[in-house]
Design an enzyme around this catalytic site. Structure first.
Site, PDB file in Angstrom:
ATOM      1  N   PRO A   1      18.819  18.579   1.018  1.00 37.16           N
ATOM      2  CA  PRO A   1      18.158  17.454   0.874  1.00 37.16           C
ATOM      3  C   PRO A   1      18.885  16.603  -0.107  1.00 37.16           C
ATOM      4  O   PRO A   1      19.863  17.105  -1.003  1.00 37.16           O
ATOM      5  CB  PRO A   1      17.015  18.090  -0.083  1.00 37.16           C
ATOM      6  CG  PRO A   1      17.621  19.455  -0.620  1.00 37.16           C
ATOM      7  CD  PRO A   1      18.390  19.848   0.706  1.00 37.16           C
ATOM      8  N   LEU A   2      18.898  15.112  -0.010  1.00 39.34           N
ATOM      9  CA  LEU A   2      19.620  14.209  -0.707  1.00 39.34           C
ATOM     10  C   LEU A   2      18.875  13.113  -1.294  1.00 39.34           C
ATOM     11  O   LEU A   2      18.422  12.275  -0.268  1.00 39.34           O
ATOM     12  CB  LEU A   2      20.850  13.752  -0.028  1.00 39.34           C
ATOM     13  CG  LEU A   2      21.737  14.921   0.524  1.00 39.34           C
ATOM     14  CD1 LEU A   2      22.564  14.439   1.917  1.00 39.34           C
ATOM     15  CD2 LEU A   2      22.728  15.134  -0.438  1.00 39.34           C
ATOM     16  N   THR A   3      18.650  12.982  -2.318  1.00 41.17           N
ATOM     17  CA  THR A   3      18.015  11.850  -3.049  1.00 41.17           C
ATOM     18  C   THR A   3      18.802  10.811  -3.023  1.00 41.17           C
ATOM     19  O   THR A   3      20.206  10.879  -3.420  1.00 41.17           O
ATOM     20  CB  THR A   3      17.819  12.204  -4.457  1.00 41.17           C
ATOM     21  OG1 THR A   3      16.704  13.191  -4.753  1.00 41.17           O
ATOM     22  CG2 THR A   3      17.341  10.993  -5.552  1.00 41.17           C
TER      23      THR A   3
ATOM     24  N   GLN B   1      11.058  17.973   1.013  1.00 43.33           N
ATOM     25  CA  GLN B   1      11.088  18.743  -0.387  1.00 43.33           C
ATOM     26  C   GLN B   1      10.243  18.209  -1.324  1.00 43.33           C
ATOM     27  O   GLN B   1      10.110  17.039  -1.609  1.00 43.33           O
ATOM     28  CB  GLN B   1      12.571  18.480  -0.945  1.00 43.33           C
ATOM     29  CG  GLN B   1      13.127  19.551  -1.953  1.00 43.33           C
ATOM     30  CD  GLN B   1      14.355  19.503  -2.510  1.00 43.33           C
ATOM     31  OE1 GLN B   1      14.903  18.535  -2.818  1.00 43.33           O
ATOM     32  NE2 GLN B   1      15.214  20.504  -2.772  1.00 43.33           N
TER      33      GLN B   1
ATOM     34  N   TYR C   1      14.421  21.360 -12.391  1.00 40.26           N
ATOM     35  CA  TYR C   1      13.288  20.516 -12.309  1.00 40.26           C
ATOM     36  C   TYR C   1      12.152  21.710 -12.670  1.00 40.26           C
ATOM     37  O   TYR C   1      12.312  22.502 -12.909  1.00 40.26           O
ATOM     38  CB  TYR C   1      13.044  19.744 -10.924  1.00 40.26           C
ATOM     39  CG  TYR C   1      14.136  18.950 -10.649  1.00 40.26           C
ATOM     40  CD1 TYR C   1      14.130  17.748 -11.571  1.00 40.26           C
ATOM     41  CD2 TYR C   1      15.164  18.998  -9.671  1.00 40.26           C
ATOM     42  CE1 TYR C   1      15.189  16.956 -11.157  1.00 40.26           C
ATOM     43  CE2 TYR C   1      16.149  18.027  -9.560  1.00 40.26           C
ATOM     44  CZ  TYR C   1      16.128  16.986 -10.337  1.00 40.26           C
ATOM     45  OH  TYR C   1      17.366  16.298 -10.359  1.00 40.26           O
TER      46      TYR C   1
ATOM     47  N   GLY D   1      25.469  18.742   2.234  1.00 39.42           N
ATOM     48  CA  GLY D   1      25.055  17.621   1.340  1.00 39.42           C
ATOM     49  C   GLY D   1      25.866  16.254   1.839  1.00 39.42           C
ATOM     50  O   GLY D   1      25.662  15.810   2.667  1.00 39.42           O
TER      51      GLY D   1
HETATM   52  C1  LIG Z   1      23.480  12.153  -3.593  1.00 38.87           C
HETATM   53  C2  LIG Z   1      22.897  13.519  -3.846  1.00 38.87           C
HETATM   54  C3  LIG Z   1      21.548  13.606  -3.955  1.00 38.87           C
HETATM   55  C4  LIG Z   1      21.318  15.045  -3.989  1.00 38.87           C
HETATM   56  N1  LIG Z   1      19.664  15.147  -3.989  1.00 38.87           N
HETATM   57  C5  LIG Z   1      19.070  16.492  -3.923  1.00 38.87           C
HETATM   58  C6  LIG Z   1      17.706  16.580  -3.903  1.00 38.87           C
HETATM   59  O1  LIG Z   1      17.035  15.470  -3.605  1.00 38.87           O
HETATM   60  N2  LIG Z   1      17.359  17.718  -3.815  1.00 38.87           N
HETATM   61  C7  LIG Z   1      18.134  18.893  -4.021  1.00 38.87           C
HETATM   62  O2  LIG Z   1      17.773  20.059  -3.927  1.00 38.87           O
HETATM   63  N3  LIG Z   1      19.444  18.605  -4.171  1.00 38.87           N
HETATM   64  C8  LIG Z   1      20.067  17.427  -4.220  1.00 38.87           C
HETATM   65  N4  LIG Z   1      21.484  17.382  -4.030  1.00 38.87           N
HETATM   66  C9  LIG Z   1      22.275  18.400  -3.886  1.00 38.87           C
HETATM   67  C10 LIG Z   1      22.570  18.574  -2.715  1.00 38.87           C
HETATM   68  O3  LIG Z   1      21.461  19.190  -1.672  1.00 38.87           O
HETATM   69  C11 LIG Z   1      23.726  20.003  -2.386  1.00 38.87           C
HETATM   70  O4  LIG Z   1      23.056  21.013  -2.967  1.00 38.87           O
HETATM   71  C12 LIG Z   1      25.046  19.416  -3.115  1.00 38.87           C
HETATM   72  O5  LIG Z   1      25.248  18.371  -2.578  1.00 38.87           O
HETATM   73  C13 LIG Z   1      26.171  20.558  -2.673  1.00 38.87           C
HETATM   74  O6  LIG Z   1      26.251  20.587  -1.465  1.00 38.87           O
HETATM   75  P1  LIG Z   1      27.513  19.922  -0.599  1.00 38.87           P
HETATM   76  O7  LIG Z   1      28.970  20.611  -1.408  1.00 38.87           O
HETATM   77  O8  LIG Z   1      27.603  20.282   0.701  1.00 38.87           O
HETATM   78  O9  LIG Z   1      27.487  18.431  -0.885  1.00 38.87           O
HETATM   79  C14 LIG Z   1      21.861  16.238  -4.166  1.00 38.87           C
HETATM   80  C15 LIG Z   1      23.398  15.924  -4.089  1.00 38.87           C
HETATM   81  C16 LIG Z   1      23.877  14.673  -3.852  1.00 38.87           C
HETATM   82  C17 LIG Z   1      25.292  14.466  -4.040  1.00 38.87           C
END
Ligand SMILES: Cc1cc2nc3c(=O)[nH]c(=O)nc-3n(C[C@H](O)[C@H](O)[C@H](O)COP(=O)(O)O)c2cc1C
Length: 358
Positions: free
Chosen positions: A24-26, A98, A178, A316
Site C-alpha cells: 500500500p502506497l499513499t 487498505q 495509526y 513498495g
Molecule cells: C510514498 C509511500 C507511501 C506509503 N504509504 C503507505 C500506506 O498508505 N500504507 C502503508 O501501510 N504503508 C505505506 N507505506 C509503506 C510501504 O507500504 C512499505 O512498507 C515501505 O515502503 C517499505 O517497503 P519497500 O522497501 O519495498 O519500499 C508507504 C511508503 C511510501 C514510500
C-alpha cells in the site's frame, strides 16, 4: 524451474498468480478525497501484481488526515473507486483496499478545528503535512470506551463499501503508528480500562475491528497489516515480540486471507536498526498466509520465499517506480529508480509516467 515468486498463491477466496504483491502506497493524488481517473490509470498499470494493496483510505472523516488521500465513507467514494477496480480487473488484476483511521496523527486542520482522537492524550513526535504546510502533531483527545463501538462500526461499514466498490478484499491497517497501532503499543496507549494495560487489553481494539470487518464481508476477503518495530512518530513498545506474536496468535482464529508485516530487512523505509525483527517470530506462531515487506529486491525476495520465511513479498518503492515489476523480475531487466521528491506531489509526473520495458 519457475522462480518461486511466480508460483500461484491462494489468499482467501482468490488466487494470486504470483507472489510479487504491491505494497500500500499513499500518493495523495485524489480530488477532494475522491479517487479519480489518474488513480485508475496508475493502478491499472500495476495489474500484473499478484495482488495490489491500494493505498491507505480513510474509513471516516474523523479518521482522515493526509492531504490528497482518498476516503471510503460516502457513496461518491464508492462510485469513484468502482472506476479504479474496474480498470484493474479489466487489465487482469486483483485489488484490496487498505482501511485507515489515523487517530492521533490527524490534525485539527482536517477536523474542523477539533483535536483528533487517540487511545491516550499523548502527542505523536514530529510534524504532519496539513493543507497549509507542516505543523507539529497535537495532543489528541483520549477516546472514551463508549465511543469504540462507533469506530469499530466505521471499519465494518467501510469494508462493506469497499465490497460495493468492486474490491477483491480489504486490508485492515494495523501498522505505522495509526489508530490501531496506537492502541497496540504501550508508548501511545496508557489507558487503564479494558483497552489498555496488559497485552490482551491493548489488542482488544484490533480484535474487535478485525472481527467486525470479517462479519461485514468475509475473513476470506480480509487481510491485516502490522509494523512491529516501526519507530517513527514516537511509536515504541516495551515487548514487541511478546505483543505481536500475541496478535498473530489472536487472529489465527479468524482464518484471514493473509497477515502482512512491514519490517525492513535493510536500511530504508520502516527499518529499525535497534530492534530485532519480529516477523520470524510471527511466522512461527501464525497458521495462515504471511506476506512480508520492507527493503526486498528480486534476490532477497526469492530467498525469503524459498526459505519459507513468508508466502509472498510486497514491494513498495520498486512497484511505485516500475509498473511492470513482475515482468522485469522475470526477464532480469533493470529497474527504474523511484523519485522520492515526487511521492506526494500532484498530477501524473512521478506517478503514472514511469516507463515500462515495452
Ligand atoms: C510514498 C509511500 C507511501 C506509503 N504509504 C503507505 C500506506 O498508505 N500504507 C502503508 O501501510 N504503508 C505505506 N507505506 C509503506 C510501504 O507500504 C512499505 O512498507 C515501505 O515502503 C517499505 O517497503 P519497500 O522497501 O519495498 O519500499 C508507504 C511508503 C511510501 C514510500
Amino acid at each position: 524451474m519457475t522462480n518461486v515468486l511466480f508460483q500461484p498463491l491462494r489468499i482467501g477466496d482468490i488466487i494470486a498468480p504470483n507472489r510479487v504483491f504491491m505494497s500500500p502506497l499513499t500518493r495523495g493524488r485524489s480530488t477532494d478525497r475522491v479517487p479519480n481517473e489518474l488513480m485508475a490509470e496508475y493502478y491499472g498499470q500495476r495489474a500484473s501484481a499478484g495482488l495490489i494493496i491500494a493505498e491507505a483510505t480513510a474509513i471516516s472523516a474523523e479518521g482522515y488526515g493526509w492531504n490528497g488521500a482518498p476516503g471510503i465513507y460516502s457513496e461518491a467514494h464508492v462510485t469513484s473507486w468502482k472506476r479504479v477496480t474496474e480498470t484493474v480487473h479489466a487489465s487482469g488484476g486483483r485489488i484490496f483496499l487498505q482501511l485507515w483511521h489515523m487517530g492521533r496523527v490527524s490534525h485539527p486542520d482536517f477536523q474542523n478545528g477539533k483535536v483528533p482522537v487517540g487511545p491516550s492524550a499523548i502527542a505523536a513526535l514530529g510534524e504532519t503535512h496539513t493543507p497549509v504546510g507542516k505543523k507539529p502533531y497535537v495532543v489528541p483527545r483520549a477516546l472514551d470506551a463508549s465511543e469504540i463501538p462507533r469506530i469499530v462500526n466505521d471499519y465494518a461499514t467501510a469494508a462493506g463499501r469497499a465490497r460495493d466498490a468492486g474490491f477483491d478484499g480489504v486490508e485492515v491497517h494495523g501498522a505505522n503508528g495509526y489508530l490501531i497501532d496506537q492502541f497496540l503499543r504501550n508508548a501511545s496507549n496508557r489507558r487503564t480500562d479494558q483497552y489498555g494495560g496488559s497485552i490482551e487489553n491493548r489488542v482488544r481494539f484490533l480484535k474487535e475491528v478485525v472481527e467486525a470487518v470479517c462479519q461485514a464481508w468475509s475473513p476470506q476477503r480480509t487481510g491485516l497489516r502490522l509494523s512491529p518495530t516501526m519507530n517513527e512518530k514516537g511509536m515504541a513498545d516495551s515487548d514487541p515480540i511478546g505483543l505481536f506474536t500475541y496478535v498473530a496468535r489472536t487472529v489465527n482464529c479468524f482464518n484471514l486471507a493473509y497477515l502482512h508485516t512491514a519490517e525492513s530487512i535493510r536500511p530504508g523505509r520502516l527499518f529499525n536498526p535497534t530492534a530485532p525483527r519480529v516477523t520470524p517470530h510471527i511466522r512461527e506462531v501464525y497458521d495462515g498466509v504471511l506476506v512480508t515487506n520492507g527493503g526486498y529486491e528480486f534476490e532477497s525476495a526469492t530467498r525469503a520465499i524459498e526459505n519459507k520465511e513468508a508466502d509472498a513479498i510486497a514491494f513498495g518503492q520498486s512497484f511505485l517506480a516500475n509498473p511492470d515489476l513482475p515482468r522485469r523480475f522475470l526477464s532480469g531487466s533493470g529497474l527504474n529508480e523511484p523519485d522520492p521528491a515526487l511521492y506526494y506531489t500532484t498530477g501524473p509526473h512521478g506517478y503514472s509516467d514511469y516507463p515500462r520495458i515495452d
